[in-house]
Write a protein that holds these residues in place. Structure first.
Motif, mmCIF file in Angstrom:
data_model
loop_
_atom_site.group_PDB
_atom_site.id
_atom_site.type_symbol
_atom_site.label_atom_id
_atom_site.label_comp_id
_atom_site.label_asym_id
_atom_site.label_seq_id
_atom_site.Cartn_x
_atom_site.Cartn_y
_atom_site.Cartn_z
ATOM 1 N N ASP A 1 0.798 -1.223 0.000
ATOM 2 C CA ASP A 1 0.000 0.000 0.000
ATOM 3 C C ASP A 1 0.832 1.275 0.000
ATOM 4 O OD1 ASP A 1 -2.693 -1.171 0.194
ATOM 5 O OD2 ASP A 1 -1.994 -1.898 2.142
ATOM 6 N N GLY A 2 2.131 1.153 0.261
ATOM 7 C CA GLY A 2 2.951 2.352 0.307
ATOM 8 C C GLY A 2 4.418 2.009 0.475
ATOM 9 N N ILE A 3 5.243 3.053 0.624
ATOM 10 C CA ILE A 3 6.673 2.871 0.825
ATOM 11 C C ILE A 3 7.092 3.541 2.125
ATOM 12 C CG2 ILE A 3 7.090 2.804 -1.653
ATOM 13 C CD1 ILE A 3 8.261 5.633 -1.431
ATOM 14 N N GLY A 4 8.233 3.133 2.640
ATOM 15 C CA GLY A 4 8.739 3.724 3.866
ATOM 16 C C GLY A 4 10.248 3.809 3.843
ATOM 17 N N PHE A 5 10.796 4.725 4.658
ATOM 18 C CA PHE A 5 12.238 4.909 4.763
ATOM 19 C C PHE A 5 12.721 4.346 6.091
ATOM 20 C CE2 PHE A 5 16.056 7.321 5.901
ATOM 21 C CZ PHE A 5 16.821 7.160 4.749
ATOM 22 N N CYS A 6 13.778 3.528 6.053
ATOM 23 C CA CYS A 6 14.313 2.889 7.258
ATOM 24 C C CYS A 6 15.367 3.778 7.917
ATOM 25 C CB CYS A 6 14.923 1.533 6.916
ATOM 26 S SG CYS A 6 13.743 0.354 6.218
ATOM 27 N N LEU A 7 15.204 4.011 9.199
ATOM 28 C CA LEU A 7 16.159 4.795 9.962
ATOM 29 C C LEU A 7 17.248 3.881 10.507
ATOM 30 C CD1 LEU A 7 13.523 6.952 11.812
ATOM 31 C CD2 LEU A 7 15.019 7.720 9.972
ATOM 32 N N SER A 8 18.501 4.349 10.429
ATOM 33 C CA SER A 8 19.631 3.494 10.783
ATOM 34 C C SER A 8 20.682 4.299 11.528
ATOM 35 C CB SER A 8 20.241 2.893 9.506
ATOM 36 O OG SER A 8 21.517 2.349 9.737
ATOM 37 N N ASN A 9 21.506 3.596 12.315
ATOM 38 C CA ASN A 9 22.616 4.250 13.010
ATOM 39 C C ASN A 9 23.728 4.673 12.062
ATOM 40 O OD1 ASN A 9 21.807 4.284 15.734
ATOM 41 N ND2 ASN A 9 22.265 2.111 15.953
ATOM 42 N N GLU A 10 23.634 4.260 10.809
ATOM 43 C CA GLU A 10 24.652 4.597 9.824
ATOM 44 C C GLU A 10 24.528 6.069 9.434
ATOM 45 O OE1 GLU A 10 26.053 3.302 5.315
ATOM 46 O OE2 GLU A 10 24.523 2.167 6.396
ATOM 47 N N GLN A 11 25.603 6.818 9.564
ATOM 48 C CA GLN A 11 25.589 8.238 9.218
ATOM 49 C C GLN A 11 25.686 8.429 7.707
ATOM 50 O OE1 GLN A 11 28.910 9.139 12.057
ATOM 51 N NE2 GLN A 11 27.634 10.882 12.611
ATOM 52 N N PHE B 1 11.021 2.314 10.798
ATOM 53 C CA PHE B 1 10.811 2.893 9.473
ATOM 54 C C PHE B 1 9.628 3.843 9.578
ATOM 55 C CE2 PHE B 1 7.080 1.400 6.959
ATOM 56 C CZ PHE B 1 6.449 0.663 7.941
ATOM 57 N N LEU B 2 9.631 4.869 8.767
ATOM 58 C CA LEU B 2 8.531 5.814 8.707
ATOM 59 C C LEU B 2 7.956 5.807 7.296
ATOM 60 C CD1 LEU B 2 9.782 8.958 10.705
ATOM 61 C CD2 LEU B 2 8.288 7.119 11.490
ATOM 62 N N THR B 3 6.644 5.779 7.214
ATOM 63 C CA THR B 3 6.001 5.815 5.909
ATOM 64 C C THR B 3 6.301 7.150 5.226
ATOM 65 O OG1 THR B 3 3.971 6.711 6.846
ATOM 66 C CG2 THR B 3 4.141 4.309 6.675
ATOM 67 N N VAL B 4 6.349 7.123 3.906
ATOM 68 C CA VAL B 4 6.621 8.323 3.122
ATOM 69 C C VAL B 4 5.582 8.417 2.006
ATOM 70 C CG1 VAL B 4 8.263 9.531 1.629
ATOM 71 C CG2 VAL B 4 9.082 8.267 3.633
ATOM 72 N N THR B 5 4.921 9.568 1.905
ATOM 73 C CA THR B 5 3.904 9.784 0.876
ATOM 74 C C THR B 5 4.338 10.790 -0.180
ATOM 75 O OG1 THR B 5 2.834 11.570 2.117
ATOM 76 C CG2 THR B 5 2.067 9.312 2.542
ATOM 77 N N GLY B 6 5.245 11.696 0.184
ATOM 78 C CA GLY B 6 5.623 12.766 -0.726
ATOM 79 C C GLY B 6 4.622 13.903 -0.726
ATOM 80 N N ASN B 7 3.610 13.836 0.126
ATOM 81 C CA ASN B 7 2.577 14.869 0.189
ATOM 82 C C ASN B 7 3.010 15.938 1.181
ATOM 83 O OD1 ASN B 7 0.181 16.096 -0.459
ATOM 84 N ND2 ASN B 7 -1.063 14.834 0.894
ATOM 85 N N GLY B 8 4.006 16.722 0.768
ATOM 86 C CA GLY B 8 4.587 17.696 1.680
ATOM 87 C C GLY B 8 4.570 19.105 1.158
ATOM 88 N N ARG B 9 5.314 19.990 1.822
ATOM 89 C CA ARG B 9 5.388 21.388 1.431
ATOM 90 C C ARG B 9 6.194 21.544 0.145
ATOM 91 N NH1 ARG B 9 6.050 22.024 7.227
ATOM 92 N NH2 ARG B 9 4.423 23.356 8.077
ATOM 93 N N GLU B 10 5.739 22.427 -0.730
ATOM 94 C CA GLU B 10 6.457 22.686 -1.973
ATOM 95 C C GLU B 10 7.784 23.387 -1.708
ATOM 96 O OE1 GLU B 10 4.465 24.352 -5.351
ATOM 97 O OE2 GLU B 10 2.499 23.753 -4.587
ATOM 98 N N GLN B 11 7.807 24.275 -0.720
ATOM 99 C CA GLN B 11 8.974 25.128 -0.527
ATOM 100 C C GLN B 11 10.075 24.485 0.306
ATOM 101 O OE1 GLN B 11 9.075 27.921 -2.272
ATOM 102 N NE2 GLN B 11 7.032 27.361 -3.013
ATOM 103 N N ILE B 12 9.809 23.349 0.942
ATOM 104 C CA ILE B 12 10.835 22.709 1.775
ATOM 105 C C ILE B 12 11.019 21.280 1.297
ATOM 106 C CG2 ILE B 12 11.609 22.153 4.111
ATOM 107 C CD1 ILE B 12 9.811 24.292 5.172
#
Length: 230
Positions: free
Chosen positions: A81-91, A171-182
């Protein structure tokens, strides 16, 4: 005043790729997810899955994929149903040096009925977004906000009263439904953000080896040499 979020309807499987910062798109830490049964609070769950729909672990790097591959799989797979970004200790490398990618999740802070966002955000949420000054977007439900930013110091994971912050193991879901200016990731000082989110400073976890060393030293002493702690 900040620009409002793009008010596109939230459609499962639809990703506004152009809005997602290149700092996230260029890192191969993407996974698919599918909806699960609603939780007691009424919000549906999100299970990370592969393209066949089988559950996967987001802490296993072998499950991570490039952004383009994940989006293509989402378009073809009926099991996601969607995509997500995985958070990691890797810098990650930035022009200012190595940084951690941190994600925050704020639940039930957006009114779908109003059709607007910034004008309806309570002062605390508005202050958090102003301080972070980084990419933020609507959650899949359309009632929450996700934000990603860079930090020199990784925070300990925290979940309190609808406010969450993580830098690894999630992981946090990502929709791309964000602010145009940022559409970039800003850098935020964690020690300024934590009191604003949780009303308290959160100390970093002490190294485990220090406690073990102290316990081992205590056990090695004779009973007469041990300090009386009563």
């Amino acid at each position: 005043m900040r620009e409002p979020f793009e008010q596109e309807p939230i459609i499962m499987g639809k990703i506004n790729s152009v809005s997602i910062p290149p700092e996230l798109r260029d890192i191969s830490r993407w996974v698919l997810w599918r909806k699960t049964e609603a939780k007691p609070n009424g919000r549906f769950g999100k299970q990370p899955v592969n393209s066949a729909g089988y559950p996967i672990s987001v802490t296993d790097p072998t499950n991570w994929q490039p952004f383009r591959v994940t989006v293509e799989q989402l378009e073809k797979s009926p099991a996601a149903d969607g995509i997500g970004f995985c958070l990691s200790n890797e810098q990650v490398d930035t022009p200012e040096g190595k940084r951690f990618i941190v994600g925050i999740d704020i639940d039930e802070c957006v009114s779908q009925e109003s059709g607007g966002l910034d004008s309806d955000l309570n002062p605390k949420v508005r202050a958090i977004l102003d301080l972070v000054n980084s990419y933020a977007e609507l959650s899949p439900s359309g009632t929450g906000i996700r934000a990603f930013f860079l930090s020199e110091t990784p925070p300990r994971g925290r979940n309190k009263s609808g406010f969450e912050i993580y830098s690894s193991g999630r992981f946090l879901t990502v929709t791309g439904n964000g602010r145009e200016q940022i559409r970039t990731l800003g850098c935020t000082e964690i020690q300024k953000l934590l009191p604003l989110m949780f009303g308290e400073t959160i100390q970093q976890r002490k190294p485990i080896h220090a406690n073990r060393k102290r316990i081992a030293t205590s056990m090695a002493l004779n009973p007469s040499e041990r300090r009386d702690t009563n």
